[in-house]
Design an enzyme around this catalytic site. Structure first.
Site, short mmCIF file in Angstrom:
data_model
loop_
_atom_site.label_atom_id
_atom_site.label_comp_id
_atom_site.label_asym_id
_atom_site.label_seq_id
_atom_site.Cartn_x
_atom_site.Cartn_y
_atom_site.Cartn_z
N CYS B 424 0.74 -1.20 0.01
CA CYS B 424 -0.07 0.06 -0.01
C CYS B 424 0.68 1.32 -0.01
CB CYS B 424 -1.00 -0.25 1.28
SG CYS B 424 -0.22 -0.46 2.64
N HIS B 468 -2.67 0.73 6.76
CA HIS B 468 -2.86 1.04 5.48
C HIS B 468 -2.41 2.39 5.33
CE1 HIS B 468 -4.15 -0.16 1.60
NE2 HIS B 468 -5.21 0.64 1.65
N ASP B 484 -7.68 4.81 -3.60
CA ASP B 484 -6.89 3.68 -3.11
C ASP B 484 -6.43 3.04 -4.23
OD1 ASP B 484 -5.55 1.90 -1.63
OD2 ASP B 484 -7.21 1.23 -0.38
#
Lengths: 303, 678, 319
Positions: B424, B468, B484
């Protein structure tokens, strides 16, 4: 059981019209307890005791209590025997199976105490040596009910040692007529037949312990005891010892009734004889009436 | 002076209580404390058994000095929480040795209470509390024993008496706990346990988050009131990072901006951005939840956008985050409502826009800038640029992994065009860079995503491996929008969580195994769910029962939480309890409940009483009752006697056997008897 | 703690009105007092300290602990009270003594429905004695009592106290038993025997066994005969057990008389009579006692001595 009925019939011949008291006296004997008879002189106390002894083939002695009697006069004394050059015990009258202690309240407290202790322990200790009293051993004591001059009333703690107290009272008129016509009572007593041997009596007393009482019945007995303790009219309630005595007497009564278990009626039947003499009224009044009223008010079955 | 002898029957309880109370400290503290306790118990045993004389004052004084000295040696001081507790436990042992009067025994007990209390300073779990309750029970048993001066008393009777007292005290304690008003602290005594926890740092450079991912430690818990947001919406924002130097993203505020205008704590004049937010009014739909933070030693909290604080001490930051007053050093509960619809209300001024477009020096991300320029030229709107970028991540061979190859000189270009493997953080970082290069204001957001739902309660568990990073871009008319990029590469990571996204990845097998064993199903899994549930409820109901929740509860119960009502209900509840105990304690001994058979008798008794019309004596036996019936209703006489004899057999003849059939027969007799009573 | 005299008197009067004398008392809530002990206050202080600690550390568990301590205290009130409630106390025996010495009274404790553990009983100025009443049995306790003056010494107000089970509270009750101990007069030596009778009404001190009984003969021993009259010599000589018969001459016994000590104070008279009772008893002489309102026929032995001494103690009010 038949033997018991026969015994009752036999003694009934001489103590006329007193079936209830007779049955109580027998119950007391079977419960291995001592009996106190309270009556005016000449009501047949002695006759009753003598008759019981006769019917059960018991070794019988009678002691007339007086104020100058000493404990040793009853228990016995160690004496020096010149032949054996040793002390030997000269047994007092207490060494018998049925002792009639006549007018126990004439003796001094000390002498009374000595007898009562022997009754309790069922043995006599003299000069450090203990001697067992014969078996069975019953004391039937008589006492005059009214405070007569020169008497020592038995203290409550001593009364506790008598399982029951009964009084014979005057005989019924027709019975008394019979009595007057019947002539000499003493010869009647002499003619009584033995029904049960003293060994048989011991067996009977053992059987009393086997008579069963359920928890519900024991509860009832406990409720009765409790009622005497919480009742303000009495100076003090019944002792645990009295409770045990009550249950034992009820068992004996049940056995005489031919049952091997106790029912409340048995307890009620012996209640007055067991409880009355142990209770003292706080502010006068009839203890007999109060004990009876307790019986009326205490629930037989738990509420 | 005669040395006080603890009654023989109490020695065991006192020694056990001493050891039990000290145990938590002995396990944590230095070894010499256990040694000291052992020596003290041994000496006291010898003294009690007359094997030796009680050590004199000099020796006892020496031991005291030694204990203080050792405390100094172990902790470097004799005050402060850890050293203080250690000293208290030592004093507790020494006082036990020094019992020369009965009063000393009382002092030992009281010191025991304090030792129990200190155990709760550092550990507040339900297990520790139960252990403390056990210690208290032992202390109570010892206290009973000390007061039982009869020599022939039995030791077991003390614990029995103690337990009865204890069991009766517990409901009263609960009443006090619920109803006694919580006062604000008289003076502040914050304790920190001193242990730094793992968690978010305030900057990221690729490589950091993989460490976090492997920890299954709890980060925080969220209990929702009402509906849970869908899994894809559970983004728990912690920090926004706006300054990038080519390697590391950091927090920043616009040039010339004042820090205090960046945060608003609800007091004083609100800054512009807050006023604008307020002007929007509260939207209807929002998610209400309680956030229970584990200690992080940091100030920031985790919440969904846009959070509004309902309860707790925290400020709202301009970048839609909540910031606590002080570092979170112990579990703390916050009530929050998040309004996702409020996003467009956030404004972006010139200075901030400048910050959100800032890029590191030209030596970083040359190829990326070229790519971004290309997108800029090809697109008409910012929205289109975002779509193009996401498509790029989807279509190029990017791969999600927790073990990416190292990025040495130019992390952006190396990742985007050479390795194309990362997690991420890599995606968020490069995506944000690309957006800025394309002229779209953007920032990196770090926090947690997802969360595991406890099957027993309605709360979510967010663990460290849920950490995250993602991107937020500013779009005209929409405000800050979450994008995202990881979701474009590994959709499973977002929808199903880390574990699902790693499945089938051979490199990640080790990590996966570690995570699997935690969340596995079966007995162990269920047990863990339960443990977590108990821990959560303990947290919310017991530890988190503060002034606010007390007022809320009392309002719910009493209608109004006025001091008078609280006092009245407190007195009433305690009186009810004590009266109940009094009735139990002072009842007649040996009362049992009435049995069926016994009731049977009183039924007949009552019936006859009604029919006769005047009260009957209580003391009637069954036979006497039958006689009463016989006198009044001669016809019923024989049956009454039959009933009485049968009843007598049932109740008093143990050989008769009173089974159900017999009782039925008795009832039949009774019913037949009733018919004859008229 | 000592109250000022007028207040103390008021308190005493209030107590005696509230707790009248009785021979049998069952403790109930009217009679039972309860108050925390010093340790109880200390304990409450500790609970408050923990409360403040819990508030300041914002630690709900420490708060709960302080509430638990407070709850234990509340529950202990009931248990401490219960330990005394339903305890019955009644008169037991008494042991008389000479005034100036000490006597003893027996107190019997009986349970109404439950056990009573670790009770302390005492009256003012006496060391407390501990007793437990368990298993439905009665327990008895002898408490010493100072006999400061001759006569009936009423039992002082008895204090029954208990701290069981936690020692946090002290519960107590005062019991005024309708119980007394007889204090015999202190013997006072006096050369002349205040007696009638004996040899020719002489007031000489009779010494040794007076030959005042005339031997009449022997008869066979029968149970109930006094052992003192047995002809032991004859028995030793192998003649069997026989009882000696005596004829008692009139006036052969001594009558100790109150009247013979005229011109003295009552107490002195009683003391002298007491001295002579003891002397004659030691010499094993039968004696009688004549007091205004009471006459004790001549006799001898322990019981007789006690009755004579009790009569001297009871003067002037006999039962």
């Amino acid at each position: 059981m038949q033997a018991l009925t026969k015994a009752l019939a036999q003694v009934g011949q001489v103590v006329l019209g007193k079936e209830e008291q007779l049955k109580l006296a027998l119950t007391c004997l079977m419960a291995n307890g001592h009996l106190l008879i309270e009556d005016l002189p000449g009501m047949g106390k002695t006759t009753l005791a003598h008759a019981l002894a006769r019917v059960f083939q018991l070794d019988y002695r009678r002691v007339q209590f007086t104020s100058d009697m000493l404990p040793a006069d009853i228990l016995g004394v160690s004496v020096f025997d010149p032949k054996s050059q040793d002390f030997s015990l000269r047994e007092g009258p207490v060494f018998t199976q049925l002792l009639l202690a006549d007018e126990i309240n004439r003796a001094t407290p000390k002498t009374q105490g000595a007898l009562l202790e022997a009754m309790e322990e069922r043995q006599v200790t003299l000069d450090g040596v203990s001697r067992k009293l014969p078996e069975p051993f019953f004391v039937v004591a008589t006492q005059n009910p009214v405070d007569q001059a020169g008497t020592f009333v038995l203290p409550e703690s001593q009364l506790d040692r008598f399982l029951m107290r009964i009084s014979l009272g005057y005989p019924a008129p027709e019975v008394e007529r019979n009595l007057l016509a019947g002539g000499d009572l003493r010869s009647l007593v002499r003619n009584l037949k033995a029904v049960i041997s003293s060994e048989g009596l011991i067996k009977l007393t053992r059987m009393v312990d086997k008579v069963r009482a359920t928890d519900e019945l024991i509860d009832y007995v406990q409720r009765l005891l409790d009622a005497t303790r919480s009742d303000d009219r009495f100076v003090a309630g019944l002792s645990p010892r009295a409770g045990l005595g009550l249950l034992k007497a009820a068992r004996a009564w049940a056995l005489i009734g031919g049952r091997d278990y106790v029912v409340p009626e048995d307890v009620q039947a012996v209640w007055s004889a067991v409880a009355e003499h142990r209770l003292a009224a706080r502010q006068g009044g009839s203890v007999a009436a109060m004990t009876q009223s307790l019986l009326q008010s205490v629930p037989v079955v738990r509420r | 002076m005669r040395v006080y002898q603890v009654p023989v029957h109490t020695r065991l309880w006192l020694a056990t209580a001493l050891i039990t109370c000290s145990l938590p400290q002995l396990l944590l503290g230095p070894v010499w404390q256990s040694l000291l306790l052992g020596v003290v118990v041994a000496i006291r045993w010898l003294v009690d058994h007359q094997r030796m004389r009680l050590p004199g004052r000099i020796i006892r004084g020496g031991l005291l000095v030694a204990a203080v000295g050792m405390t100094w040696f172990s902790f470097g001081r004799i005050y402060g929480p850890e050293a203080g507790v250690a000293l208290l436990v030592s004093l507790f042992s020494l006082k036990y040795l020094e019992m020369v009067r009965q009063r000393d025994a009382y002092v030992v007990i009281v010191l025991g209470y304090f030792v129990c209390a200190t155990a709760l300073l550092f550990e507040r779990g339900p297990g520790m509390f139960l252990f403390v309750l056990l210690s208290m029970l032992l202390l109570t048993a010892a206290l009973v024993g000390i007061n039982h001066s009869e020599t022939k008393a039995r030791a077991s009777s003390h614990i029995k008496t103690g337990s009865v007292l204890f069991l009766q005290a517990v409901p009263v304690t609960v009443v006090l706990f619920v109803l006694v008003p919580r006062v604000a602290p008289l003076w502040n005594m914050q304790l920190d346990s001193g242990k730094a926890r793992t968690g978010m740092t305030d900057s990221i450079s690729p490589g950091d988050i993989s460490e976090l991912s492997e920890s299954s430690e709890l980060a925080f818990r969220v209990a929702f009131e009402g509906a849970l947001p869908p899994a894809a919406e559970r983004y728990w924002r912690g920090l926004t990072l706006s300054h990038f130097d080519g390697r590391t993203w950091q927090q920043a505020i616009p040039r010339g901006g004042a820090v205090d205008s960046y945060l608003y704590n609800g007091r004083g004049a609100p800054p512009d951005w807050y006023q604008q937010l307020q002007a929007q009014g509260k939207p209807q739909s929002g998610y209400s939840y309680q956030l229970i933070m584990e200690p992080t030693q940091r100030r920031w909290l985790f919440a969904m956008a846009v959070p509004m604080l309902e309860e707790g001490e925290a400020s709202l930051a301009r970048d839609m985050r909540l910031v606590a007053r002080a570092p979170v050093t112990q579990r703390t509960r916050y009530s929050i409502t998040s309004f996702p619809d409020l996003r467009p209300a956030i404004v972006l001024d010139v200075l901030e826009r400048e910050l959100m477009l800032s890029l590191p020096g030209d030596s970083f991300g040359r190829r990326a800038r070229t790519l971004a320029d290309q997108w800029r030229r090809d697109s008409r709107t910012d929205n289109e640029i975002v779509s193009r970028a996401l498509r790029h991540f989807r279509e190029q061979p990017f791969h999600y992994t927790l073990k990416p190859p190292p990025l040495t000189t130019d992390p952006i270009d190396e990742f985007l065009f050479r390795t194309q493997r990362g997690f991420c953080e890599h995606y968020a970082s490069s995506f944000t860079f690309l957006m800025r290069a394309a002229g779209v204001p953007a920032r990196v957001v770090v926090g947690y995503q997802g969360g595991e739902q406890n099957t027993l309660g309605s709360h979510l568990l967010v663990r460290q491996y849920d950490a995250h990073a993602w991107t937020e871009v500013w779009l005209q008319g929409q405000g800050w929008v979450r994008v995202d990029p990881t979701g474009a590469v590994a959709p499973d990571r977002i929808a199903l969580g880390l574990r699902a996204s790693l499945r089938g990845d051979e490199e990640a097998q080790d990590t996966l195994e570690g995570l699997d064993s935690f969340a596995s199903g079966g007995l162990l899994g269920r047990l863990q769910q339960w443990t977590d549930y108990v821990d959560f409820r303990w947290q919310t109901w017991v530890l988190g029962y503060d002034n606010a929740s007390q007022l809320q509860l009392l309002r719910h119960w009493l209608g109004e939480a006025s001091p008078l009502r609280i006092a009245a209900s407190l007195v009433a509840a305690i009186s009810v309890l004590l009266t109940l105990y009094m009735l139990i304690l002072l009842r007649q001994a040996g009362t049992r409940r009435q049995t069926v058979l016994e009731r049977e008798f009183w039924r007949v008794h009552q019936r006859v009483e009604q029919q006769v019309g005047h009260p009957l004596a209580q003391g009637l036996s069954p036979q006497a009752l039958a006689r009463v019936i016989d006198l009044k209703w001669p016809k019923a006489g024989p049956l009454a006697h039959q009933w009485a004899v049968y009843y007598q057999q049932l109740l008093y003849n143990p050989g008769f056997g009173a089974g159900k059939a017999q009782i039925r027969h008795l009832r039949r007799l009774r019913n037949r008897l009733y018919k004859l009573l008229d | 703690m000592r109250l000022p005299a007028p207040l103390h008197d008021l308190y005493e009067r209030w107590l005696s009105r509230r707790l009248p004398r009785s021979g049998r008392v069952v403790l109930n809530q009217k009679r039972i007092f309860i108050f925390p002990t010093g340790y109880g206050f200390f304990y409450l202080l500790v609970a408050s300290l923990l409360f403040i600690g819990g508030i300041n550390y914002e630690n709900n568990l420490i708060l709960a602990l302080s509430f638990l301590l407070a709850s234990l205290f509340l529950v202990a009130i009931l248990h401490t009270y219960r330990n005394l409630s339903g305890l019955g106390i009644r008169n037991g025996d008494s042991e008389s003594g000479f005034s100036g010495a000490s006597g003893a009274l027996e107190v019997i404790l009986f349970p109404e429905r439950r056990d009573h553990l670790c009770l302390w009983l005492y009256w003012q100025g006496q060391a407390a004695q501990q007793v437990s009443v368990t298993g439905g049995e009665e327990s008895s306790l002898w408490l010493n009592i100072r006999l400061n003056q001759r006569g009936r010494i009423l039992a002082p107000r008895l204090k029954v106290e208990s701290r069981f089970p936690l020692g946090l509270l002290r519960t107590w009750s005062y019991v005024s038993l309708d119980h007394y101990c007889l204090a015999w007069p202190t013997p006072q030596e006096w050369p002349q025997c205040p007696a009638d009778g004996g040899d020719d009404h002489s007031q000489q001190v009779p010494t040794g066994r007076a030959g005042n009984d005339e031997f009449q003969g022997l008869r066979e021993y029968s149970p109930g005969d006094s052992l003192r009259r047995i002809d032991w010599k004859g028995y030793a000589a192998g003649k069997g057990l026989n009882t000696k018969l005596f004829e008692e001459p009139a006036g052969g016994r001594l009558w100790l008389r109150w009247d013979r000590l005229e011109g003295m104070g009552d107490e002195q008279r009683l003391s002298i009579l007491c001295h002579w009772v003891l002397t004659l008893d030691q010499q094993q002489l039968p004696y009688g006692l004549v007091l205004p309102g009471m006459t004790l026929a001549p006799d001898m032995g322990d019981v007789h001595r006690w009755r004579a001494l009790d009569a001297l103690a009871c003067y002037p009010e006999f039962d």
